[in-house]
Design an enzyme around this catalytic site. Structure first.
Site, short mmCIF file in Angstrom:
data_model
loop_
_atom_site.label_atom_id
_atom_site.label_comp_id
_atom_site.label_asym_id
_atom_site.label_seq_id
_atom_site.Cartn_x
_atom_site.Cartn_y
_atom_site.Cartn_z
N ILE A 214 2.15 1.69 9.85
CA ILE A 214 2.71 2.39 8.56
C ILE A 214 1.78 3.64 8.49
O ILE A 214 2.41 4.58 7.88
CB ILE A 214 2.55 1.33 7.55
CG1 ILE A 214 3.52 0.10 7.55
CG2 ILE A 214 2.57 2.06 5.89
CD1 ILE A 214 3.18 -0.94 6.39
N ASP B 32 -9.98 5.03 11.25
CA ASP B 32 -9.48 3.71 12.18
C ASP B 32 -10.28 3.64 13.24
O ASP B 32 -10.01 4.39 14.11
CB ASP B 32 -8.04 4.04 12.24
CG ASP B 32 -7.45 2.62 12.77
OD1 ASP B 32 -8.12 1.93 13.25
OD2 ASP B 32 -6.23 2.48 12.48
N CYS C 217 -1.12 0.89 -1.28
CA CYS C 217 0.26 -0.01 -0.89
C CYS C 217 0.08 -1.13 0.08
O CYS C 217 1.20 -1.63 0.57
CB CYS C 217 1.44 1.19 -0.55
SG CYS C 217 2.20 2.02 -2.08
N ASP D 16 0.19 -0.45 -5.72
CA ASP D 16 1.50 -1.33 -5.62
C ASP D 16 1.07 -2.79 -5.49
O ASP D 16 1.73 -3.75 -5.51
CB ASP D 16 2.60 -1.00 -4.68
CG ASP D 16 3.57 -1.53 -4.32
OD1 ASP D 16 4.39 -1.84 -5.45
OD2 ASP D 16 4.01 -2.18 -3.20
N GLU E 223 -2.15 -11.73 -7.49
CA GLU E 223 -0.73 -11.46 -7.68
C GLU E 223 -0.20 -12.68 -7.92
O GLU E 223 -0.36 -13.86 -7.30
CB GLU E 223 -0.09 -10.63 -6.68
CG GLU E 223 -0.40 -9.35 -6.25
CD GLU E 223 0.16 -8.64 -5.28
OE1 GLU E 223 1.07 -8.99 -4.70
OE2 GLU E 223 -0.29 -7.20 -5.16
N HIS F 71 4.23 -4.52 -6.44
CA HIS F 71 4.55 -4.83 -4.90
C HIS F 71 5.85 -4.65 -4.51
O HIS F 71 6.61 -5.50 -3.94
CB HIS F 71 4.20 -6.48 -4.61
CG HIS F 71 3.48 -6.52 -3.28
ND1 HIS F 71 2.45 -7.43 -2.80
CD2 HIS F 71 3.83 -6.03 -2.14
CE1 HIS F 71 2.21 -7.39 -1.56
NE2 HIS F 71 2.80 -6.70 -1.36
N LEU F 72 6.27 -3.28 -4.49
CA LEU F 72 7.47 -2.86 -4.20
C LEU F 72 7.63 -2.20 -2.84
O LEU F 72 8.78 -1.85 -2.45
CB LEU F 72 8.01 -2.04 -5.33
CG LEU F 72 8.26 -2.51 -6.72
CD1 LEU F 72 8.66 -1.38 -7.47
CD2 LEU F 72 9.32 -3.63 -6.69
N GLY F 73 6.57 -2.23 -2.18
CA GLY F 73 6.36 -1.57 -0.99
C GLY F 73 7.58 -1.97 -0.18
O GLY F 73 8.09 -0.78 0.81
N ALA F 74 8.26 -3.19 0.15
CA ALA F 74 9.14 -3.32 0.92
C ALA F 74 10.49 -3.55 0.29
O ALA F 74 11.27 -4.12 0.99
CB ALA F 74 8.48 -4.45 1.72
#
Length: 531
Positions: A154, A173, A232, A258, A263, A281-284
């Site tokens: 991602i 990273d 996100c 997000d 939760e 939590h709308l990422g997907a």
């Protein structure tokens, strides 16, 4: 009998139809995932469980699922699955890490733009009949520096989209190579440098002990004034209380979230702040992503249950359908070698050394290793399989090492297994003939050629006359038929071995008669799973 799969959360009808089309007996009950008691009552009838986030796969549920082989999560997050418990039970846990990658990346970019231009607040103000044009002064993203924490699947898409917006992109990273960074068009930096340079920071890492609160109060204090932070990925990556304080002080200009530490999030220090954009939590949550992950999990679970192919498993090496077909006889051989060593080894095993020679060295060694370890561990725990065996081995402190080499003998390929205990080493080697049948080709350094059967008898003795006759006569007198008889010796008059493939395992009294002759050092019956 067709495998049975339970779909206990909302999955598209198209995905459910995939199971049916593949010949799988599927039960679609999207409401049962929330009913723990009812799910526990029926889960024992199923080989597979397809879920989203509502179903909780706990150790207690797994205790009621003796048939369960695979859990498939339509989506990335598997916080609702007890993976260690599943591994101990030998249940593969799969997810679909790529089905919603674009959707999640786009949501991160959308939140960044919304925060930069204060779109939600401006929208609410305008709907209220106000015309506060001067109040909502925004910030361009062009030429700004975006700091990406986590440049995996991602994160890499976010980098690509940000570069399209003409942003400068830096990435932190630990697993990002310089070559990969160059290919992505980003600059690899350490975390402190990213914090100091970034105008926008977006997080795309899993929640682990190392990443929890990666943006702590201390880390947030290191960011440049006016930074905007987007999350996100997972709640818990950012200290929400510390961020709220930094937003109120003005050090952080804005945030887009997000995901939250708890939760469903009904309360958070970030709620109510005018410079924060939050979503549930709308990422997907796009039609395309929901369909993609549902189709993927149905295909993955079907492939595993029907062909043994393993894709996107979190507790088992991946094996493609093509690999599964080619490797099947070698996986069986690996299991037989492990079983032989496990049945003959009574002392605690300290180490397992596996040598792959020739063509087999180019195969999926992680999967072959799992088969070897499962074969060994089954001798003391029949419920162990390729998923749970490595867990059991680690718990027992067994060290596993792997060596590969090019073709070195008369066989195009072979596997040699050496098991090490406190007092001794025991080795056995095998290969797969052109007929696809596994063969033992060496035991304790003694060359043999033995077909593997369900019932076998292994003996060791001094190389003296009369061994063949004694074995044959004793088996014959007691009605035990010999299907195959293999002999070998290290040298004339030295140690010798015999491996008999029998139609049935001889009773204990027959074995006692062989031992009573005084000719044999060992007389060991062996059983192999030929399924």
């Amino acid at each position: 009998m067709a495998p049975k799969v339970l779909v206990s959360d909302k999955l598209s009808e198209t995905a459910v139809q995939i199971f049916r089309d593949r010949g799988i007996d599927v039960t679609f009950d999207p409401s049962i995932g929330k009913d723990k008691e009812k799910l526990a009552q029926i889960i024992g009838d199923y080989d597979g469980l397809a879920i989203r986030s509502a179903t909780k796969v706990t150790a207690k549920l797994l205790d009621n699922a003796p048939r369960l082989k695979v859990v498939g999560r339509a989506g990335i997050g598997v916080d609702n699955v007890d993976i260690p418990a599943a591994s101990k039970k030998g249940v593969i846990v799969m997810n679909t890490p790529f089905g919603n990658s674009v959707t999640t990346a786009e949501h991160a970019i959308a939140l960044m733009m919304a925060v930069a231009r204060q779109i939600p607040e401006a929208n609410a103000s305008t709907h209220a009949g106000k015309w506060e044009k001067s109040r909502f002064m925004g910030s361009e993203v062009t030429a700004k520096t975006l700091g990406v924490i986590g440049a995996g699947n991602i994160g890499a898409i976010v980098c690509d989209r940000a570069l399209g917006l003409r942003m400068k992109v830096i990435a932190y990273d630990p697993f990002l190579s310089e070559e990969r960074a160059t290919k992505l068009g980003v600059t690899k930096v350490e975390l402190d440098e990213l914090l100091a340079r970034a105008d926008f920071i977006t997080l795309h890492v899993p929640l682990t002990d190392k990443t929890r609160n990666i943006l702590s109060a201390e880390a947030i204090a290191k960011t440049r004034p006016g930074v905007r932070i987007i999350n996100c990925a997972r709640g818990g990556l950012v200290d929400e209380t510390a961020l709220a304080a930094a937003l109120k002080s003005g050090h952080v200009a804005g945030a887009g979230f997000d995901v939250f530490e708890v939760e469903p999030a009904t309360d958070s220090p970030l709620f109510g702040l005018p410079n924060v954009v939050v979503t549930p939590h709308l990422g997907a949550s796009t039609t395309e992503a929901q369909e993609n992950v549902a189709l993927q999990v149905a295909e993955q679970m079907s492939d595993y249950l029907l062909t043994g192919a393993v894709q996107n498993a979190l507790n088992m090496p991946s094996v493609t359908a093509e690999e599964a077909a080619v490797m099947a006889p070698w996986v069986k051989l690996a299991a037989h070698l492990g079983s032989f060593a496990g049945q003959l080894t009574e002392d605690p095993i300290r180490a397992v050394n596996i040598l792959y020679d020739g063509a087999v060295a180019e195969m999926n060694l992680d999967a072959l290793n799992c088969a070897v370890i499962a074969g060994i561990m089954k001798a003391s725990n029949p419920d162990v399989n390729m998923v749970s065996a490595p867990v059991v081995a680690r718990e027992r402190g067994v060290k596993i090492s792997t060596t590969t080499q090019g073709k070195s003998g008369v066989f195009d390929a072979y596997i040699k297994l050496t098991v090490v205990t406190e007092d001794r080493e025991r080795s056995i080697a095998g290969t797969v003939f052109s007929d696809g049948k596994p063969r033992f080709i060496q035991i304790k350094g003694i060359t043999i050629d033995a077909e593997v059967g369900q019932h076998m008898l292994y003996t060791t003795n001094e190389d003296v006359p009369g061994i063949i006759g004694t074995l044959g006569q004793t088996m014959g007198e007691n009605g035990v038929n010999i299907a195959n008889f293999t002999l070998g010796r290290s040298s004339r008059g030295a140690e010798a071995i015999a491996l008999l493939y029998l139609d049935a395992q001889p009773p204990a009294d027959v074995l006692a008669k062989l031992k009573a002759t005084g000719l044999f050092r060992q007389v060991r019956p062996l059983e192999f799973d030929m399924a």
